[in-house]
Enzyme design. Sequence first.
Site, PDB file in Angstrom:
ATOM      1  CE  LYS A  82      -4.207   8.380   6.212  1.00  0.00           C
ATOM      2  NZ  LYS A  82      -4.308   7.655   4.926  1.00  0.00           N
ATOM      3  CB  SER A  83     -10.975   7.182   4.813  1.00  0.00           C
ATOM      4  OG  SER A  83      -9.925   6.256   4.816  1.00  0.00           O
TER       5      SER A  83
ATOM      6  NE  ARG B 144     -13.860   7.471   0.659  1.00  0.00           N
ATOM      7  CZ  ARG B 144     -12.641   6.932   0.788  1.00  0.00           C
ATOM      8  NH1 ARG B 144     -11.694   7.549   1.482  1.00  0.00           N
ATOM      9  NH2 ARG B 144     -12.346   5.765   0.206  1.00  0.00           N
TER      10      ARG B 144
ATOM     11  N   GLY C 249      -1.619   8.064  -1.121  1.00  0.00           N
ATOM     12  CA  GLY C 249      -2.225   7.211  -2.138  1.00  0.00           C
ATOM     13  C   GLY C 249      -3.717   7.475  -2.260  1.00  0.00           C
TER      14      GLY C 249
ATOM     15  CG  ASP D 163      -4.738   1.704   6.468  1.00  0.00           C
ATOM     16  OD1 ASP D 163      -4.066   1.172   5.559  1.00  0.00           O
ATOM     17  OD2 ASP D 163      -5.570   2.604   6.260  1.00  0.00           O
TER      18      ASP D 163
ATOM     19  CE  LYS E 218      -2.900  -0.955   2.085  1.00  0.00           C
ATOM     20  NZ  LYS E 218      -4.071  -0.350   1.454  1.00  0.00           N
TER      21      LYS E 218
ATOM     22  NE  ARG F  21      -2.319   3.849   8.468  1.00  0.00           N
ATOM     23  CZ  ARG F  21      -3.066   4.845   8.965  1.00  0.00           C
ATOM     24  NH1 ARG F  21      -2.971   5.178  10.230  1.00  0.00           N
ATOM     25  NH2 ARG F  21      -3.899   5.505   8.183  1.00  0.00           N
TER      26      ARG F  21
HETATM   27  C1  S3P Z   1      -8.168   4.060   1.974  1.00  0.00           C
HETATM   28  C2  S3P Z   1      -8.137   2.781   1.508  1.00  0.00           C
HETATM   29  C3  S3P Z   1      -7.081   1.804   1.848  1.00  0.00           C
HETATM   30  C4  S3P Z   1      -6.246   2.264   3.033  1.00  0.00           C
HETATM   31  C5  S3P Z   1      -5.886   3.730   2.953  1.00  0.00           C
HETATM   32  C6  S3P Z   1      -7.145   4.572   2.903  1.00  0.00           C
HETATM   33  C7  S3P Z   1      -9.271   4.937   1.562  1.00  0.00           C
HETATM   34  O1  S3P Z   1      -6.236   1.656   0.731  1.00  0.00           O
HETATM   35  O2  S3P Z   1      -5.061   1.497   3.123  1.00  0.00           O
HETATM   36  O3  S3P Z   1      -5.114   4.127   4.069  1.00  0.00           O
HETATM   37  O4  S3P Z   1      -9.454   6.010   2.190  1.00  0.00           O
HETATM   38  O5  S3P Z   1      -9.992   4.583   0.615  1.00  0.00           O
HETATM   39  P1  S3P Z   1      -6.575   0.620  -0.463  1.00  0.00           P
HETATM   40  O6  S3P Z   1      -7.766   1.081  -1.147  1.00  0.00           O
HETATM   41  O7  S3P Z   1      -5.356   0.648  -1.353  1.00  0.00           O
HETATM   42  O8  S3P Z   1      -6.742  -0.697   0.229  1.00  0.00           O
END
Ligand code: S3P
Length: 449
Positions: free
Chosen positions: A28-29, A33, A101, A327, A354, A403
């Site tokens: 996902k991250s 990006r 988020g 996570d 979260k 989750r």
């Molecule tokens: C993420 C960073 C984390 C993580 C989120 C994905 C990211 O959040 O909990 O699921 O892709 O940069 P935080 O930056 O708030 O810790």
Amino acid sequence: MSGHGNPIPMSSAKCGPLTGTANVPGDKSISHRALILGAMAVGETRITGLLEGEDVLDTARAMRAFGAEVTDHGGGAWSVHGVGVGGFAEPENVIDCGNSGTGVRLIMGAMATSPITVTFTGDASLNMRPMARVTDPLALFGAQTVGRVGGRLPMTIVGARDPVPVRYTVPVPSAQVKSAVLLAGLNAPGQTVVIEREATRDHSERMLAGFGAVVTSEDTDEGRVITLTGQPELTPQTITVPRDPSSAAFAVCAALIVPGSDVLVPNIGLNPTRAGLFTTLREMGADLSYENERLEGGEPVADLRARFSQDLKGIEVDPARAASMIDEYPILSVVAAFATGATIMRGVAELRVKESDRIDAMATGLRANGVEVEEGEDWWIVHGRGHGAVPGGATCASHLDHRIAMSFLILGMAANADVGVDDGGPIATSFPIFEPLMAGLGANISRGA
Ligand code: S3P
């Protein structure tokens, strides 16, 4: 998009051994990006293995609204025709990031140094989450923000017309905040410096370098110092998204607690800033091995093999590892319930902000299922009952949090009575194939109250 429609109650029953191969979706991250940096490059970026979960699809829609051409070629293959750094058009409508988020915070950063005005919103969960952690550093670049009380969405950002570079120490361990500042720094002249006291996932730094930006990281007494040279021309890339360790965690943990299980989870991204859970599980006595370790697209990757582990022991999780498994605490707490002794998790205040307050959501649901949990502001302790001794039998609230929903469904696979969740709909944000994938391994998940 905002809301997930009608709640989808689900439950999970004790099952026979989980066996086979779990092909979990893309990271996902990295998927967010890839779309965002693709939109900021000039020309065509090709992406394979993109996570087609709701969170990432919302980011794809947002990038179109900013003027990029984003095309779904089917089967996880996507292309993005970017508009270049500083080339974002002003969206005609509100940008709805749904439950994400990561999506909203990264996009806020990416637009904050362009002379456009954008209004952001999300679902009931996202609209409760703190945004000042991002808009505070964006103000230093010259962006202005108007939002709801407490720095909540919906929120309008007026991008800086003449951005200045920034030197910023991130006050909480957050890759989203770090990344928002770096993305904003792309369209500011000179060097933007981000300092993080605790290292968080570094996908942004790796991918920015891949797109041709000059970005350096240095570990110093202050913490990790990341320096980005602004106003590069980003070169389009071909990106293969590794599979998501945070999704792999559910298949791995299920295999560890269901007797007789033996599951292979191939091609998992094992970036050290993400892989803390697997180290922790091994410390607890998990039968978990890495096979075929290799590098793909600048990210370390391996095949994970998890087998039922009868003698799991509770441990004190190293708080220095928190960011690398942030996570994964919900699913770790489920494994901890089947271990003997206490699993102590400290330094995890971020879990409270979260998609839900994850300490509260898990503690409440675990207690309802017969597991003792203690908690404080930034810590919690799960008192394990041992293999075969978790009662189960309760339905838990998922609080619009994918989750949390998946964690309780895994609990039900090894508990002595069925475990339900009031709404499994949010699972589609990150792991849309969770139900068929787990069923294919032998799990017994059903829909309906
Ligand atoms: C993420 C960073 C984390 C993580 C989120 C994905 C990211 O959040 O909990 O699921 O892709 O940069 P935080 O930056 O708030 O810790």
